[in-house]
Design a protein around this motif. Structure first.
Motif, short mmCIF file in Angstrom:
data_model
loop_
_atom_site.label_atom_id
_atom_site.label_comp_id
_atom_site.label_asym_id
_atom_site.label_seq_id
_atom_site.Cartn_x
_atom_site.Cartn_y
_atom_site.Cartn_z
N ILE A 122 0.83 -1.20 0.00
CA ILE A 122 0.00 0.00 0.00
C ILE A 122 0.86 1.25 0.00
CG2 ILE A 122 -0.19 -0.06 2.54
CD1 ILE A 122 -3.00 1.10 2.24
N ALA A 123 0.48 2.22 -0.82
CA ALA A 123 1.13 3.53 -0.85
C ALA A 123 0.29 4.51 -0.03
CB ALA A 123 1.28 4.02 -2.28
N VAL A 124 0.93 5.27 0.84
CA VAL A 124 0.25 6.18 1.76
C VAL A 124 0.54 7.62 1.35
CG1 VAL A 124 0.05 6.96 4.14
CG2 VAL A 124 0.32 4.52 3.64
N VAL A 179 -2.88 13.34 14.16
CA VAL A 179 -2.60 12.24 13.24
C VAL A 179 -2.76 10.90 13.94
CG1 VAL A 179 -0.78 11.13 11.89
CG2 VAL A 179 -1.11 13.60 11.72
N ASP A 180 -2.22 10.77 15.15
CA ASP A 180 -2.33 9.52 15.90
C ASP A 180 -3.78 9.19 16.22
OD1 ASP A 180 0.38 9.15 15.81
OD2 ASP A 180 0.76 9.89 17.83
N GLU A 181 -4.55 10.21 16.55
CA GLU A 181 -5.97 10.01 16.87
C GLU A 181 -6.73 9.48 15.65
OE1 GLU A 181 -9.04 13.20 18.25
OE2 GLU A 181 -7.66 12.87 19.90
N LEU A 182 -6.44 10.06 14.49
CA LEU A 182 -7.12 9.62 13.26
C LEU A 182 -6.65 8.23 12.84
CD1 LEU A 182 -7.24 12.93 11.16
CD2 LEU A 182 -9.04 11.88 12.54
N ILE A 183 -5.39 7.92 13.08
CA ILE A 183 -4.90 6.58 12.77
C ILE A 183 -5.67 5.54 13.58
CG2 ILE A 183 -2.93 5.01 13.00
CD1 ILE A 183 -1.11 7.37 12.31
N ASP A 184 -5.85 5.81 14.87
CA ASP A 184 -6.59 4.87 15.72
C ASP A 184 -8.05 4.74 15.27
OD1 ASP A 184 -4.38 4.37 17.28
OD2 ASP A 184 -4.88 5.90 18.77
N LEU A 185 -8.68 5.90 15.01
CA LEU A 185 -10.10 5.91 14.66
C LEU A 185 -10.35 5.24 13.31
CD1 LEU A 185 -13.00 6.94 15.29
CD2 LEU A 185 -12.36 9.07 14.10
N LEU A 224 -11.00 -4.22 5.44
CA LEU A 224 -10.26 -3.56 4.38
C LEU A 224 -8.77 -3.47 4.73
CD1 LEU A 224 -12.83 -0.73 3.60
CD2 LEU A 224 -12.29 -2.69 2.15
N LEU A 225 -8.44 -3.70 6.00
CA LEU A 225 -7.07 -3.84 6.45
C LEU A 225 -7.01 -5.08 7.34
CD1 LEU A 225 -5.75 -0.28 7.49
CD2 LEU A 225 -4.97 -1.68 5.58
N PRO A 226 -5.88 -5.76 7.35
CA PRO A 226 -5.77 -6.93 8.24
C PRO A 226 -5.58 -6.48 9.68
CG PRO A 226 -3.70 -6.54 7.12
CD PRO A 226 -4.66 -5.55 6.54
N VAL A 242 2.50 4.93 8.03
CA VAL A 242 3.25 3.76 7.59
C VAL A 242 3.73 2.94 8.80
CG1 VAL A 242 5.42 3.02 6.51
CG2 VAL A 242 3.96 4.71 5.37
N GLN A 243 4.21 3.64 9.83
CA GLN A 243 4.70 2.94 11.03
C GLN A 243 3.60 2.16 11.74
OE1 GLN A 243 6.40 6.12 13.31
NE2 GLN A 243 8.10 6.43 11.89
N ARG A 244 2.36 2.63 11.63
CA ARG A 244 1.26 2.00 12.36
C ARG A 244 0.49 0.97 11.51
NH1 ARG A 244 -0.74 5.40 16.39
NH2 ARG A 244 -2.35 3.81 16.73
N MET A 245 0.94 0.74 10.29
CA MET A 245 0.28 -0.24 9.44
C MET A 245 0.53 -1.66 9.98
SD MET A 245 -1.54 0.47 6.71
CE MET A 245 -2.06 2.01 5.93
N PRO A 246 -0.43 -2.57 9.79
CA PRO A 246 -0.20 -3.96 10.20
C PRO A 246 1.07 -4.51 9.56
CG PRO A 246 -2.50 -3.62 9.61
CD PRO A 246 -1.79 -2.36 9.24
N ARG A 247 1.75 -5.38 10.27
CA ARG A 247 3.05 -5.88 9.80
C ARG A 247 2.93 -6.71 8.53
NH1 ARG A 247 6.02 -7.76 15.46
NH2 ARG A 247 6.05 -5.67 16.43
N SER A 248 1.76 -7.28 8.32
CA SER A 248 1.59 -8.12 7.13
C SER A 248 1.45 -7.30 5.85
CB SER A 248 0.37 -9.02 7.28
OG SER A 248 -0.81 -8.24 7.46
N VAL A 249 1.34 -5.97 5.99
CA VAL A 249 1.19 -5.08 4.84
C VAL A 249 2.49 -4.32 4.62
CG1 VAL A 249 -0.06 -3.13 3.85
CG2 VAL A 249 -1.28 -4.82 5.23
N GLN A 250 2.98 -4.34 3.39
CA GLN A 250 4.16 -3.55 3.05
C GLN A 250 3.69 -2.14 2.67
OE1 GLN A 250 6.58 -5.19 -0.07
NE2 GLN A 250 7.88 -3.36 -0.23
N ALA A 251 4.01 -1.17 3.51
CA ALA A 251 3.53 0.20 3.30
C ALA A 251 4.70 1.13 2.98
CB ALA A 251 2.78 0.70 4.52
#
Length: 215
Positions: A43-45, A195-201, A211-213, A64-73
């Motif tokens: 995935i491109a962010v 940014v962190d708040e929106l990442i969590d939400l 849509l994400l693992p 990118v840092q908070r993406m699931p490990r199974s996804v290459q971001a």
């Protein structure tokens, strides 16, 4: 005097807490019901931050840092691409490099408003007359209920900041949007906290929708 001091202290504590309290909510969301679930592998962010390059880099890196490990971001600024995967040239570049998904967050607006709260006079009631001193009768009271003391809270101004962000998820190779959400954040403490708040939400919303693992 002690009561007046505590009341004023409580007032300023409330103002401080209100000013520092951030709340993010999803105001609206959409999903293409005709597109089957497909977990992204690469995935491109992208973050579009109205010519604020530092904000873009910070936000893309944290996502990118908070993406699931199974996804290459990968962050869009490291790919040296504009946050427009719909454009043919960018879409073709992403497909050629093996990306199957693009996530785009766009800063829609930052609105500030002010509310003025005027000074207010408060009357302290002492029904057992434990304290001696001058008594005040509020003009609006029809009864003979007197108050032994009064105090005044100063006026103040409350500033409210509202940040609206639109986030879209695209499927490649056709760069078709399959999901979107509009969020509103009130009084964010900082860009990083926002940014962190929106990442969590939004991350939870995407994972719940498969849509994400999961992490």
């Amino acid at each position: 005097m002690r009561l007046r001091f505590l009341s004023v202290l409580t007032l300023y504590m409330c103002i401080f807490l209100l000013a520092g309290c951030s709340t993010s909510t999803i105001k609206s969301s959409w999903r293409d019901a005709g597109t089957p679930n497909a977990i992204p592998h690469k995935i491109a962010v992208f973050v579009s931050a109205k010519d604020d390059d530092n904000l873009r880099k910070m936000a893309e890196n944290r996502i990118v840092q908070r993406m699931p490990r199974s996804v290459q971001a990968s962050a869009g600024h490291l790919l040296e691409l504009a946050p427009t995967p719909e454009a043919d040239s960018i879409r073709q570049r992403l497909v050629a490099e093996g990306f199957d998904t693009a996530l785009v967050a766009r800063l829609v607006s930052v609105d500030k408003s002010q509310t003025i709260v005027p000074p207010q006079t408060h009357f302290g009631h002492d029904p057992l007359f434990w304290r001696m001193g001058p008594y005040y009768r509020p003009y609006y009271s029809p009864f003979l209920s007197y108050y032994p003391y009064s105090y005044e809270t100063p006026g103040y101004t409350v500033e409210t900041t509202r940040v609206v962000v639109e986030t879209l998820l695209y499927r490649l190779p056709d760069a078709k949007p399959v999901w979107s959400a509009v969020t509103e954040s009130v009084n964010p403490e900082s860009s990083i906290r926002l940014v962190d708040e929106l990442i969590d939400l939004l991350g939870k919303h995407l994972k719940d929708g498969r849509l994400l693992p999961p992490n």
